[in-house]
Design a protein around this motif. Structure first.
Motif, PDB file in Angstrom:
ATOM      1  N   HIS A 108     -29.080 -24.514 -60.947  1.00  0.00           N
ATOM      2  CA  HIS A 108     -30.450 -25.021 -60.795  1.00  0.00           C
ATOM      3  C   HIS A 108     -30.518 -26.531 -60.969  1.00  0.00           C
ATOM      4  CE1 HIS A 108     -32.175 -21.049 -60.456  1.00  0.00           C
ATOM      5  NE2 HIS A 108     -31.413 -20.665 -61.455  1.00  0.00           N
ATOM      6  N   ASP A 109     -29.469 -27.222 -60.537  1.00  0.00           N
ATOM      7  CA  ASP A 109     -29.441 -28.679 -60.677  1.00  0.00           C
ATOM      8  C   ASP A 109     -28.574 -29.267 -59.562  1.00  0.00           C
ATOM      9  OD1 ASP A 109     -30.003 -31.146 -61.769  1.00  0.00           O
ATOM     10  OD2 ASP A 109     -28.947 -30.797 -63.651  1.00  0.00           O
ATOM     11  N   SER A 110     -28.549 -30.589 -59.527  1.00  0.00           N
ATOM     12  CA  SER A 110     -27.641 -31.254 -58.590  1.00  0.00           C
ATOM     13  C   SER A 110     -26.277 -31.375 -59.268  1.00  0.00           C
ATOM     14  CB  SER A 110     -28.181 -32.636 -58.208  1.00  0.00           C
ATOM     15  OG  SER A 110     -28.364 -33.433 -59.359  1.00  0.00           O
ATOM     16  N   ILE A 111     -25.247 -31.597 -58.456  1.00  0.00           N
ATOM     17  CA  ILE A 111     -23.902 -31.723 -59.027  1.00  0.00           C
ATOM     18  C   ILE A 111     -23.813 -33.016 -59.837  1.00  0.00           C
ATOM     19  CG2 ILE A 111     -22.789 -30.315 -57.261  1.00  0.00           C
ATOM     20  CD1 ILE A 111     -21.837 -32.871 -55.898  1.00  0.00           C
ATOM     21  N   PRO A 112     -22.983 -33.036 -60.873  1.00  0.00           N
ATOM     22  CA  PRO A 112     -22.837 -34.246 -61.688  1.00  0.00           C
ATOM     23  C   PRO A 112     -22.368 -35.433 -60.839  1.00  0.00           C
ATOM     24  CG  PRO A 112     -21.714 -32.370 -62.700  1.00  0.00           C
ATOM     25  CD  PRO A 112     -22.138 -31.942 -61.332  1.00  0.00           C
ATOM     26  N   GLY A 113     -22.909 -36.613 -61.135  1.00  0.00           N
ATOM     27  CA  GLY A 113     -22.488 -37.834 -60.453  1.00  0.00           C
ATOM     28  C   GLY A 113     -23.072 -38.035 -59.072  1.00  0.00           C
ATOM     29  N   LEU A 114     -23.973 -37.154 -58.644  1.00  0.00           N
ATOM     30  CA  LEU A 114     -24.488 -37.224 -57.283  1.00  0.00           C
ATOM     31  C   LEU A 114     -25.146 -38.560 -56.979  1.00  0.00           C
ATOM     32  CD1 LEU A 114     -24.936 -35.808 -54.557  1.00  0.00           C
ATOM     33  CD2 LEU A 114     -27.089 -34.932 -55.479  1.00  0.00           C
ATOM     34  N   ARG A 115     -25.922 -39.088 -57.900  1.00  0.00           N
ATOM     35  CA  ARG A 115     -26.628 -40.346 -57.649  1.00  0.00           C
ATOM     36  C   ARG A 115     -25.630 -41.473 -57.333  1.00  0.00           C
ATOM     37  NH1 ARG A 115     -31.830 -42.440 -59.030  1.00  0.00           N
ATOM     38  NH2 ARG A 115     -32.295 -40.549 -60.200  1.00  0.00           N
ATOM     39  N   ALA A 116     -24.527 -41.557 -58.060  1.00  0.00           N
ATOM     40  CA  ALA A 116     -23.525 -42.595 -57.803  1.00  0.00           C
ATOM     41  C   ALA A 116     -22.847 -42.388 -56.454  1.00  0.00           C
ATOM     42  CB  ALA A 116     -22.482 -42.612 -58.923  1.00  0.00           C
ATOM     43  N   VAL A 117     -22.599 -41.130 -56.095  1.00  0.00           N
ATOM     44  CA  VAL A 117     -21.993 -40.821 -54.794  1.00  0.00           C
ATOM     45  C   VAL A 117     -22.940 -41.248 -53.674  1.00  0.00           C
ATOM     46  CG1 VAL A 117     -21.285 -38.937 -53.257  1.00  0.00           C
ATOM     47  CG2 VAL A 117     -20.527 -38.961 -55.639  1.00  0.00           C
ATOM     48  N   LEU A 118     -24.216 -40.909 -53.814  1.00  0.00           N
ATOM     49  CA  LEU A 118     -25.194 -41.244 -52.778  1.00  0.00           C
ATOM     50  C   LEU A 118     -25.372 -42.754 -52.633  1.00  0.00           C
ATOM     51  CD1 LEU A 118     -27.921 -38.507 -53.361  1.00  0.00           C
ATOM     52  CD2 LEU A 118     -25.997 -38.491 -51.748  1.00  0.00           C
ATOM     53  N   ALA A 119     -25.272 -43.466 -53.739  1.00  0.00           N
ATOM     54  CA  ALA A 119     -25.405 -44.931 -53.683  1.00  0.00           C
ATOM     55  C   ALA A 119     -24.250 -45.566 -52.906  1.00  0.00           C
ATOM     56  CB  ALA A 119     -25.476 -45.500 -55.090  1.00  0.00           C
ATOM     57  N   ALA A 120     -23.102 -44.895 -52.878  1.00  0.00           N
ATOM     58  CA  ALA A 120     -21.919 -45.447 -52.214  1.00  0.00           C
ATOM     59  C   ALA A 120     -21.778 -45.010 -50.760  1.00  0.00           C
ATOM     60  CB  ALA A 120     -20.664 -45.030 -52.994  1.00  0.00           C
ATOM     61  N   LEU A 121     -22.668 -44.152 -50.275  1.00  0.00           N
ATOM     62  CA  LEU A 121     -22.540 -43.625 -48.911  1.00  0.00           C
ATOM     63  C   LEU A 121     -22.774 -44.692 -47.853  1.00  0.00           C
ATOM     64  CD1 LEU A 121     -24.440 -40.220 -48.946  1.00  0.00           C
ATOM     65  CD2 LEU A 121     -21.988 -40.611 -48.986  1.00  0.00           C
ATOM     66  N   PRO A 122     -21.963 -44.694 -46.817  1.00  0.00           N
ATOM     67  CA  PRO A 122     -22.266 -45.546 -45.661  1.00  0.00           C
ATOM     68  C   PRO A 122     -23.583 -45.087 -45.032  1.00  0.00           C
ATOM     69  CG  PRO A 122     -20.014 -44.671 -45.542  1.00  0.00           C
ATOM     70  CD  PRO A 122     -20.707 -43.975 -46.668  1.00  0.00           C
ATOM     71  N   ALA A 123     -24.392 -46.018 -44.602  1.00  0.00           N
ATOM     72  CA  ALA A 123     -25.729 -45.707 -44.074  1.00  0.00           C
ATOM     73  C   ALA A 123     -25.679 -44.834 -42.827  1.00  0.00           C
ATOM     74  CB  ALA A 123     -26.477 -47.000 -43.778  1.00  0.00           C
ATOM     75  N   ASP A 124     -24.623 -44.947 -42.022  1.00  0.00           N
ATOM     76  CA  ASP A 124     -24.569 -44.224 -40.755  1.00  0.00           C
ATOM     77  C   ASP A 124     -23.775 -42.917 -40.828  1.00  0.00           C
ATOM     78  OD1 ASP A 124     -22.103 -45.424 -41.134  1.00  0.00           O
ATOM     79  OD2 ASP A 124     -21.896 -46.076 -39.061  1.00  0.00           O
TER      80      ASP A 124
END
Length: 189
Positions: free
Chosen positions: A124-140
């Protein structure tokens, strides 16, 4: 079975699906833009497992349509609507949209609606560290490319000398900085 019946369990409307498919097809490269030489066509037909004529515009268009609709169907099947994600997380739908806006959850659009890939959730949650992973994603980065990255075992992530996927690494308590480092070299992946 109709398209509406197929899409109903996923909370995606027929118009949304058709709009997204239309955008994908319009973004596909023009089949006449880069013609193969006869020698290249012959080589592909002989050794590439291609059964229809390579230069056949109809078969190229049909393959493009099949690929686009298949990708869109997979994205839909492997994702949740905002309402479904809210139920899973036991929060209100507005809280889910807020988390998406803050890049604490990942979402993409199909038609006018947001879809949240299931790989980012655990219980019932997001995976640990998701916010940091999403911040590092290439925009495209395409949603299917991101899913592939999250589920593909990497030699840079090992548990008991066995490569593991970024998702499993994070769920097992692995350092999110290692996954972020892999994302920095995603173009080499």
């Amino acid at each position: 079975m109709t398209l509406i019946e197929v899409l109903a369990p996923f909370g995606v409307g027929e118009d949304e699906f058709v709009d997204a498919l239309s955008r994908d097809l319009q973004a596909a490269p023009d089949s006449s833009a880069s013609r193969l030489t006869e020698a290249e066509q012959s080589l592909l037909q002989e050794h590439g497992g291609i059964t229809s004529p390579v230069g056949d515009d109809v078969s190229v268009r049909r393959a493009t349509l099949q690929s686009s609709s298949s990708n869109l169907a997979e994205q839909t099947r492997e994702s949740l609507s905002v309402e479904q994600a809210a139920k899973l997380l036991m929060v209100d739908g507005s809280r889910v949209r807020h988390r998406v806006r803050d890049r604490a959850l990942y979402a993409f659009k199909i038609g006018g609606g947001l879809r949240l890939p299931t790989w980012q959730f655990h219980r019932h949650d997001s995976i640990p560290g998701l916010r940091a992973v999403l911040a590092a994603l290439p925009a495209d980065l395409h949603p299917l490319e991101l899913a592939g990255f999250m589920f593909t075992a990497s030699a840079g992530l090992t548990v008991d000398d066995e490569p593991t996927s970024p998702r499993e690494w994070l769920l097992g308590g692995g350092d999110v900085r290692v996954v972020v480092g892999l994302l920095e070299h995603l173009d080499e992946w």
